[in-house]
Enzyme design. Structure first.
Site, PDB file in Angstrom:
ATOM      1  N   ILE A 123      63.467 -33.993   3.290  1.00  0.00           N
ATOM      2  CA  ILE A 123      62.228 -34.770   3.255  1.00  0.00           C
ATOM      3  C   ILE A 123      61.689 -34.756   4.686  1.00  0.00           C
ATOM      4  O   ILE A 123      62.422 -35.000   5.639  1.00  0.00           O
ATOM      5  CB  ILE A 123      62.452 -36.201   2.704  1.00  0.00           C
ATOM      6  CG1 ILE A 123      61.225 -37.089   2.870  1.00  0.00           C
ATOM      7  CG2 ILE A 123      63.658 -36.872   3.287  1.00  0.00           C
ATOM      8  CD1 ILE A 123      61.343 -38.441   2.117  1.00  0.00           C
ATOM      9  N   SER A 124      60.422 -34.413   4.837  1.00  0.00           N
ATOM     10  CA  SER A 124      59.855 -34.190   6.170  1.00  0.00           C
ATOM     11  C   SER A 124      59.830 -35.472   7.002  1.00  0.00           C
ATOM     12  O   SER A 124      59.780 -36.581   6.471  1.00  0.00           O
ATOM     13  CB  SER A 124      58.426 -33.663   6.054  1.00  0.00           C
ATOM     14  OG  SER A 124      58.377 -32.517   5.242  1.00  0.00           O
TER      15      SER A 124
END
Ligand code: SAH
Length: 220
Positions: free
Chosen positions: A68-69
């Site tokens: 997840i960025s």
């Protein structure tokens, strides 16, 4: 009587701090983007063991070797597509669904494609739970885009190919914006804007994303 806010939303304070310190301070100024980042419950998109780190200034594992960025990158890409409230938008690389949830508060409709079915199913469920009604999650290889729903006013790709997949350029409306990381180890985030004739291409930022894979090569 209403619950005190910290009971409804135990991480609200952390999110406000995340937005001030990691996002506004680095120059993101679109008030709609800042509000969306403050309101989407990021902790619900992070696997349970990492929940306490959900608001840290970096990416986190989301399962199946994917990430997840970092919050700043999600905000940066959301601003970079110049979102308008009625835009139909395509996302390639749903992952946890966190970027999808942020987009869903900024635009009219989000179609998102994820190649790994388990991640797509989890993301769909999370998005439903938090009430993102304007999102459709699909399983497939995003290289081909979504011809049946095109054209899109914006396309956001959150996994990196070497070159821009031609179908994505074709599915961009005139005036539409495509934001995509390109490369292998040293990647750059590129924005392409489609004009009446031709395209504008800008390099925005050095980044590091997982690779955009071909469905046929998927390790399942
Ligand atoms: N935006 C996501 C992070 C995405 S990580 C978030 O906010 O959580 C990149 C995702 O792209 C991974 O889930 C990976 O499975 C997916 N992906 C890789 N290649 C793909 C392809 N060809 N088509 C669709 N999704 C792909």
């Amino acid at each position: 009587m209403e619950n005190p806010p910290e009971q409804d939303d135990p991480y609200g304070g952390e999110r406000v701090r995340m937005v001030r310190e990691q996002i506004e301070r680095r120059g993101i100024s679109d008030p709609r983007v800042l509000r969306a980042m403050e309101s989407v419950p990021r902790h619900l998109f992070v696997p349970e063991p990492f929940r306490a780190s959900a608001h840290d200034d970096g990416p986190l594992p989301l399962g199946e070797g994917q990430t997840i960025s970092q919050p700043y990158i999600v905000a940066f890409m959301s601003e970079a597509i110049r979102p308008r409230p009625t835009d139909p938008v395509l996302e390639v690389g749903t992952g946890s669904g966190y970027q999808t949830a942020v987009l869903s508060r900024l635009v009219g409709q989000v179609d998102t494609i994820e190649v790994r079915r388990t991640l797509a199913d989890l993301a769909r469920e999370r998005l439903r739970k938090i009430g993102c009604a304007n999102v459709t999650v699909r399983v497939g290889d995003g290289h081909g885009g979504l011809p049946g729903e095109a054209p899109f006013d914006a396309i956001i790709v959150t996994a990196a190919p070497q070159e821009i997949p031609p179908a994505l350029l074709e599915q961009l409306a005139v005036g539409g914006r495509l934001v995509i990381p390109l490369g292998t180890l040293d990647q750059e985030l590129v924005r392409v804007t489609r004009r009446e004739s031709g395209i504008d291409r800008e390099v925005l930022l050095p980044v590091r994303f997982v690779p955009l894979i071909r469905e046929a090569l998927r390790p399942d």
